[in-house]
Write a protein that holds these residues in place. Structure first.
Motif, short mmCIF file in Angstrom:
data_model
loop_
_atom_site.label_atom_id
_atom_site.label_comp_id
_atom_site.label_asym_id
_atom_site.label_seq_id
_atom_site.Cartn_x
_atom_site.Cartn_y
_atom_site.Cartn_z
N LYS A 184 -55.32 59.11 25.77
CA LYS A 184 -53.95 59.48 25.39
C LYS A 184 -53.70 59.29 23.90
O LYS A 184 -53.07 60.14 23.24
N LEU A 185 -54.18 58.19 23.33
CA LEU A 185 -53.87 57.86 21.94
C LEU A 185 -54.64 58.72 20.94
O LEU A 185 -54.15 58.98 19.85
N HIS A 186 -55.85 59.13 21.31
CA HIS A 186 -56.67 59.87 20.35
C HIS A 186 -56.99 61.30 20.77
O HIS A 186 -57.65 62.03 20.02
N GLY A 187 -56.56 61.70 21.94
CA GLY A 187 -56.75 63.09 22.34
C GLY A 187 -58.15 63.44 22.81
O GLY A 187 -58.51 64.63 22.84
N PHE A 188 -58.92 62.44 23.19
CA PHE A 188 -60.24 62.73 23.74
C PHE A 188 -60.08 63.45 25.09
O PHE A 188 -59.22 63.11 25.89
N LYS A 189 -60.94 64.44 25.34
CA LYS A 189 -60.96 65.12 26.63
C LYS A 189 -61.71 64.29 27.67
O LYS A 189 -61.45 64.38 28.86
N LYS A 190 -62.68 63.50 27.18
CA LYS A 190 -63.41 62.60 28.05
C LYS A 190 -63.71 61.33 27.27
O LYS A 190 -63.61 61.31 26.04
N PHE A 191 -64.09 60.28 27.97
CA PHE A 191 -64.34 59.01 27.30
C PHE A 191 -65.48 59.14 26.28
O PHE A 191 -66.54 59.68 26.61
N PRO A 192 -65.27 58.66 25.06
CA PRO A 192 -66.34 58.71 24.05
C PRO A 192 -67.53 57.86 24.48
O PRO A 192 -67.35 56.79 25.08
N GLU A 193 -68.72 58.35 24.18
CA GLU A 193 -69.94 57.68 24.62
C GLU A 193 -70.64 56.93 23.51
O GLU A 193 -71.54 56.12 23.78
N HIS A 194 -70.25 57.18 22.25
CA HIS A 194 -70.97 56.57 21.13
C HIS A 194 -69.97 56.09 20.07
O HIS A 194 -68.91 56.70 19.87
N LEU A 195 -70.32 55.00 19.42
CA LEU A 195 -69.44 54.40 18.42
C LEU A 195 -69.08 55.37 17.30
O LEU A 195 -67.99 55.31 16.74
N LYS A 196 -69.98 56.29 16.98
CA LYS A 196 -69.71 57.25 15.90
C LYS A 196 -68.45 58.05 16.18
O LYS A 196 -67.72 58.43 15.25
N GLN A 197 -68.14 58.30 17.44
CA GLN A 197 -66.94 59.05 17.79
C GLN A 197 -65.68 58.25 17.45
O GLN A 197 -64.64 58.83 17.13
N ILE A 198 -65.76 56.93 17.50
CA ILE A 198 -64.64 56.07 17.09
C ILE A 198 -64.55 56.03 15.57
O ILE A 198 -63.47 56.15 14.99
N ILE A 199 -65.69 55.86 14.92
CA ILE A 199 -65.71 55.80 13.45
C ILE A 199 -65.13 57.06 12.84
O ILE A 199 -64.43 57.02 11.83
N ASP A 200 -65.39 58.20 13.47
CA ASP A 200 -64.89 59.47 12.95
C ASP A 200 -63.37 59.56 12.95
O ASP A 200 -62.79 60.42 12.27
N LEU A 201 -62.72 58.67 13.70
CA LEU A 201 -61.26 58.65 13.74
C LEU A 201 -60.65 57.87 12.58
O LEU A 201 -59.46 58.00 12.29
N ILE A 202 -61.44 57.03 11.92
CA ILE A 202 -60.94 56.17 10.85
C ILE A 202 -60.62 57.01 9.61
O ILE A 202 -61.37 57.91 9.24
N HIS A 203 -59.50 56.71 8.98
CA HIS A 203 -59.11 57.41 7.75
C HIS A 203 -60.21 57.26 6.71
O HIS A 203 -60.71 56.15 6.48
N PRO A 204 -60.63 58.36 6.08
CA PRO A 204 -61.72 58.27 5.08
C PRO A 204 -61.48 57.23 4.00
O PRO A 204 -62.42 56.58 3.54
N ASP A 205 -60.22 57.05 3.59
CA ASP A 205 -59.91 56.08 2.54
C ASP A 205 -60.03 54.63 3.02
O ASP A 205 -60.01 53.71 2.21
#
Length: 259
Positions: free
Chosen positions: A67-88
């Protein structure tokens, strides 16, 4: 997950536990979430997931992550979480993880299951904008050699409380520990010290840690490098500074204002 998803500096924090990787990436049993909820600080919408440090895979997700991040299914790898972090905010998060490792080593690695790091950063939400989240990591499992192999990460949306990142890292003790370590970071100050000689930024940092008495193994954990890489940096530093041993390196570090 493709290999391209696994290549990110933040993942190296967990991949620095070499002993585990040599033993394979066997699935780990999920910890009891009921035992963890009591240690959480959650004053808004939150979710958690179990992080397997061997291969950066995720399991045991709380449904709010969809709900909070709009994933269609549960993320399987940490990189998918890191990609949500603001680049700055990536630089701050990298620095925060290094400081967490350094402080855990100072307190004592044997207490790592009773030390909870936390700090804040912005993450992309379902709405497509970035909002401030509070990150907590509860360490849940280590191997026979004392290497951390599992944690539960908890993210709480605190945008309704504040939009300003305090840029503060907390390392707090959980039962039976009562530690409270607070480190404030100025994001406008470069993470690495610079010098007028021909040392690279990384070599300058390694020199500073050598001079402060850290072992090669401790430096490898703090800087998220292999011990072989740390030895290579040390050899290059000795050559560039024309020092013969660690005693002369300490003097060089003092001359450069690194200690």
């Amino acid at each position: 997950m493709g290999k391209s998803e696994e290549k990110h500096p933040l993942i190296d924090v967990w991949n620095s536990y070499r002993a585990l990787r040599e033993n394979g990436n066997a699935p780990l049993k999920n910890p009891s979430i009921k035992q963890i909820i009591g240690e959480m600080f959650a004053i808004g919408n939150y979710y958690y997931y179990v992080l397997n440090l061997a291969d950066s895979t995720l399991t045991g997700h709380h449904k709010n992550i969809l709900k909070l991040h709009g994933f269609k299914k549960f993320p399987e790898h940490l990189k998918q979480i890191i990609d949500l972090i603001h680049p700055d905010d990536i630089s701050f998060v990298l620095n925060a993880e290094r400081i967490v490792i350094e402080k855990i080593i100072e307190v004592g690695k044997e207490f790592q299951l009773y030390l909870k790091p936390s700090y804040c950063f912005r993450m992309k939400t379902t709405k497509g904008n970035y909002e401030l989240f509070h990150h907590q990591a509860i360490h849940t499992l280590e191997d026979d050699e004392g290497n951390l192999i599992q944690s539960v990460n908890i993210h709480t949306n605190i945008q309704h409380i504040t939009k300003e990142n305090p840029y503060t890292i907390l390392l707090t003790g959980i039962s039976p520990r009562v530690d409270f370590i607070q480190v404030k970071i100025d994001p406008t100050v470069p993470t690495f010290l610079s010098s007028e000689n021909d040392l690279t930024k990384r070599e300058t940092e390694v020199l500073s840690l050598i001079a402060r008495g850290y072992s090669g193994k401790e430096i490898s954990l703090m800087l998220i490098l292999s011990e072989h890489t740390v030895r290579t940096h040390r050899r290059n530093i000795l050559h560039k500074t024309q020092c013969r041993n660690s005693k002369e390196l300490v003097k060089k570090a003092f001359d450069l204002g690194l200690i």
